[in-house]
Design a protein around this motif. Sequence first.
Motif, PDB file in Angstrom:
ATOM      1  N   ALA A 302       0.999  -1.232  -0.156  1.00  0.00           N
ATOM      2  CA  ALA A 302       0.065   0.006   0.319  1.00  0.00           C
ATOM      3  C   ALA A 302       0.982   1.206  -0.519  1.00  0.00           C
ATOM      4  N   ALA A 303       2.051   1.296   0.310  1.00  0.00           N
ATOM      5  CA  ALA A 303       3.401   1.804   0.503  1.00  0.00           C
ATOM      6  C   ALA A 303       3.210   2.846  -0.945  1.00  0.00           C
ATOM      7  N   MET A 304       3.214   2.243  -2.379  1.00  0.00           N
ATOM      8  CA  MET A 304       2.764   2.246  -3.944  1.00  0.00           C
ATOM      9  C   MET A 304       1.927   3.395  -3.983  1.00  0.00           C
ATOM     10  N   ILE A 305       0.577   2.775  -3.359  1.00  0.00           N
ATOM     11  CA  ILE A 305      -0.562   3.630  -3.531  1.00  0.00           C
ATOM     12  C   ILE A 305      -0.992   4.662  -3.127  1.00  0.00           C
ATOM     13  N   ALA A 306       0.067   4.830  -1.528  1.00  0.00           N
ATOM     14  CA  ALA A 306      -0.202   6.157  -0.895  1.00  0.00           C
ATOM     15  C   ALA A 306       0.403   6.936  -2.021  1.00  0.00           C
ATOM     16  N   MET A 307       1.769   6.878  -2.362  1.00  0.00           N
ATOM     17  CA  MET A 307       2.660   7.610  -3.127  1.00  0.00           C
ATOM     18  C   MET A 307       1.941   7.876  -4.479  1.00  0.00           C
ATOM     19  N   ALA A 308       1.354   7.683  -4.888  1.00  0.00           N
ATOM     20  CA  ALA A 308       0.546   8.072  -6.705  1.00  0.00           C
ATOM     21  C   ALA A 308      -0.544   8.254  -6.081  1.00  0.00           C
ATOM     22  N   GLY A 309      -1.478   7.866  -4.727  1.00  0.00           N
ATOM     23  CA  GLY A 309      -2.323   8.821  -4.505  1.00  0.00           C
ATOM     24  C   GLY A 309      -1.648  10.470  -3.747  1.00  0.00           C
ATOM     25  N   LEU A 310      -1.153   9.948  -3.474  1.00  0.00           N
ATOM     26  CA  LEU A 310      -0.625  11.634  -2.461  1.00  0.00           C
ATOM     27  C   LEU A 310      -0.329  12.169  -3.501  1.00  0.00           C
ATOM     28  N   LEU A 311       0.505  11.977  -4.618  1.00  0.00           N
ATOM     29  CA  LEU A 311       0.596  12.776  -5.904  1.00  0.00           C
ATOM     30  C   LEU A 311      -0.712  13.746  -6.762  1.00  0.00           C
ATOM     31  N   ARG A 312      -1.180  12.484  -6.235  1.00  0.00           N
ATOM     32  CA  ARG A 312      -3.369  12.976  -7.380  1.00  0.00           C
ATOM     33  C   ARG A 312      -3.788  14.362  -6.351  1.00  0.00           C
ATOM     34  N   LEU A 313      -4.249  13.432  -5.261  1.00  0.00           N
ATOM     35  CA  LEU A 313      -4.559  14.388  -4.123  1.00  0.00           C
ATOM     36  C   LEU A 313      -4.424  16.061  -4.102  1.00  0.00           C
ATOM     37  N   ARG A 314      -3.136  16.045  -4.239  1.00  0.00           N
ATOM     38  CA  ARG A 314      -2.051  16.936  -4.096  1.00  0.00           C
ATOM     39  C   ARG A 314      -2.459  18.396  -5.693  1.00  0.00           C
ATOM     40  N   ALA A 315      -2.108  16.946  -7.221  1.00  0.00           N
ATOM     41  CA  ALA A 315      -2.824  17.982  -7.752  1.00  0.00           C
ATOM     42  C   ALA A 315      -4.062  18.164  -8.037  1.00  0.00           C
ATOM     43  N   GLY A 316      -5.160  17.985  -6.998  1.00  0.00           N
ATOM     44  CA  GLY A 316      -6.841  17.856  -7.485  1.00  0.00           C
ATOM     45  C   GLY A 316      -7.583  18.086  -7.094  1.00  0.00           C
ATOM     46  N   ALA A 317      -6.715  15.653  -7.793  1.00  0.00           N
ATOM     47  CA  ALA A 317      -7.430  15.049  -8.461  1.00  0.00           C
ATOM     48  C   ALA A 317      -8.616  14.350  -6.893  1.00  0.00           C
ATOM     49  N   HIS A 318     -10.088  13.702  -7.604  1.00  0.00           N
ATOM     50  CA  HIS A 318     -10.896  12.945  -5.710  1.00  0.00           C
ATOM     51  C   HIS A 318     -11.750  12.168  -6.914  1.00  0.00           C
ATOM     52  N   GLN A 319     -12.278  11.733  -5.941  1.00  0.00           N
ATOM     53  CA  GLN A 319     -13.405  10.699  -6.829  1.00  0.00           C
ATOM     54  C   GLN A 319     -14.515  11.454  -6.336  1.00  0.00           C
ATOM     55  N   GLY A 320     -15.498  10.819  -7.088  1.00  0.00           N
ATOM     56  CA  GLY A 320     -17.666  11.400  -6.680  1.00  0.00           C
ATOM     57  C   GLY A 320     -17.433  10.374  -5.516  1.00  0.00           C
ATOM     58  N   LEU A 321     -18.961  10.484  -5.204  1.00  0.00           N
ATOM     59  CA  LEU A 321     -19.045   9.490  -3.623  1.00  0.00           C
ATOM     60  C   LEU A 321     -19.269   7.559  -4.459  1.00  0.00           C
ATOM     61  N   ALA A 322     -19.657   7.068  -5.880  1.00  0.00           N
ATOM     62  CA  ALA A 322     -19.903   6.493  -6.275  1.00  0.00           C
ATOM     63  C   ALA A 322     -18.718   5.464  -5.937  1.00  0.00           C
ATOM     64  N   ILE A 323     -18.980   3.863  -5.862  1.00  0.00           N
ATOM     65  CA  ILE A 323     -17.495   3.209  -4.922  1.00  0.00           C
ATOM     66  C   ILE A 323     -17.993   2.626  -6.621  1.00  0.00           C
ATOM     67  N   GLU A 324     -16.271   2.927  -7.287  1.00  0.00           N
ATOM     68  CA  GLU A 324     -15.919   2.176  -8.610  1.00  0.00           C
ATOM     69  C   GLU A 324     -14.954   1.803  -8.466  1.00  0.00           C
ATOM     70  N   ALA A 325     -15.161   0.476  -9.160  1.00  0.00           N
ATOM     71  CA  ALA A 325     -13.316  -0.295  -9.663  1.00  0.00           C
ATOM     72  C   ALA A 325     -13.556  -0.928 -11.055  1.00  0.00           C
ATOM     73  N   ARG A 326     -12.450  -1.441 -11.528  1.00  0.00           N
ATOM     74  CA  ARG A 326     -12.487  -1.399 -13.142  1.00  0.00           C
ATOM     75  C   ARG A 326     -11.494  -2.740 -13.036  1.00  0.00           C
ATOM     76  N   ALA A 327     -11.668  -3.830 -13.251  1.00  0.00           N
ATOM     77  CA  ALA A 327     -10.862  -4.663 -13.672  1.00  0.00           C
ATOM     78  C   ALA A 327     -10.306  -5.058 -14.706  1.00  0.00           C
ATOM     79  N   HIS A 328     -10.482  -4.158 -15.915  1.00  0.00           N
ATOM     80  CA  HIS A 328      -9.380  -3.357 -16.542  1.00  0.00           C
ATOM     81  C   HIS A 328      -9.088  -1.691 -16.776  1.00  0.00           C
ATOM     82  N   TRP A 329      -8.311  -1.728 -17.151  1.00  0.00           N
ATOM     83  CA  TRP A 329      -7.757  -0.027 -16.972  1.00  0.00           C
ATOM     84  C   TRP A 329      -6.401   0.195 -17.697  1.00  0.00           C
ATOM     85  N   PRO A 330      -6.633   0.862 -18.677  1.00  0.00           N
ATOM     86  CA  PRO A 330      -5.300   1.325 -19.318  1.00  0.00           C
ATOM     87  C   PRO A 330      -4.659   1.963 -19.004  1.00  0.00           C
TER      88      PRO A 330
END
Length: 351
Positions: A302-330
């Motif tokens: 999860a450390a690597m997920i935290a790194m990617a997540g922090l960089l994206r959150l810091r850039a203002g990215a965030h999800q809506g309230l829907a719980i979404e997951a993708r088996a395939h994601w280019p």
Amino acid sequence: MRVLAIESSCDESAAAILDETDGLLAHELYSQVEVHRAYGGVVPELASRDHVRKLLPLVRRALETAGGGTDSLCGVAYTAGPGLIGALLTGAALGRSLAYAWGIPAVAVHHLEGHLLAPLLEPQPPPFPHVALLVSGGHTQLIEVRGVGRYRILGDTRDDAAGEAFDKTAKLLGLPYPGGPELARLAGAGVPGVFQFPRPMLDRPGLEFSFSGLKTAVQHAVRGRALDPRLEADVARGVQDAIIETLTVKAERALEQTGLDTLVVSGGVSANLSLRAALAAAAAHRGARVYYPRIEFCTDNAAMIAMAGLLRLRAGAHQGLAIEARAHWPIESLAPVAAGASSREASLGSP
Ligand code: KG4
Ligand code: ZN
């Protein structure tokens, strides 16, 4: 900025807390190896059920270790794909719900972006742009990485991934799941050259991979043969050497083609010490540098997920309230983050 991250894409449940200033404060991991061993591979439904049992206690432990309470968190990152859909949904549901309850943003993280950015957790992070060799259980890709979220796939596998080739040939040799590290261990005792397996696609130009023929070649080599432990080790050595040579030559070719002199190697197979040594030697030969995550952050965490997540959150990215997951994601469909930000700025230091 401090984030909690959750990983549950396959057979590892993990939670981590990363702080922009203080670095990695906690990382907890639970491997489901024992759950799946009897079946010789990951059983998706069992994986999902086990994540449900394990994730919340891991999050609690990570919070206790990091200190500062939930008030210190600025966001929750969770792996939203690619991976086993049921397993992904357990982490996505937990991550999205915790963020809602705490009134902070949630961000969906691409698992492979996590692998790509794992070396940024190290004290000496790789500079951008670079070539990444991503070698996991499901993926074998050469990617030109120009920055966070700026990925161009240079070469992909046409069939099996390198990790899959390790796992499937290990199974043929009767080694227990998970086969990759077992085969690597056995290969250490084998004699090179006793078994000469094909180096797929090396005779052709381009950066594509194909590993399914290797499994068939091993099948032929061991059929009707009583393999004593010595010979078994020689087969393992032959397989590992074929995979490593293929990956090394193609990685060199990618550096040549792009004119870049930095190579990043990540994903589960990058934990293989012989692969690391071969790539380091090949890179040194051409004046290039190789960067890896530390061994524990090569495989899922999860450390690597935290790194990617922090960089994206810091850039203002965030999800809506829907719980979404993708088996395939280019991975090429990801949005670029702060073009021009240097990797040093992106790096958050070591624990
Ligand atoms: O990245 P990862 O933990 O999970 C995926 O995202 O797929 O990669 C798991 C893969 C498995 O195929 C496993 O056998 C392989 O990485 N692996 C290794 C080694 N450690 C893990 N393969 C060769 N040598 C190793 N030491
Ligand atoms: Zn992975």
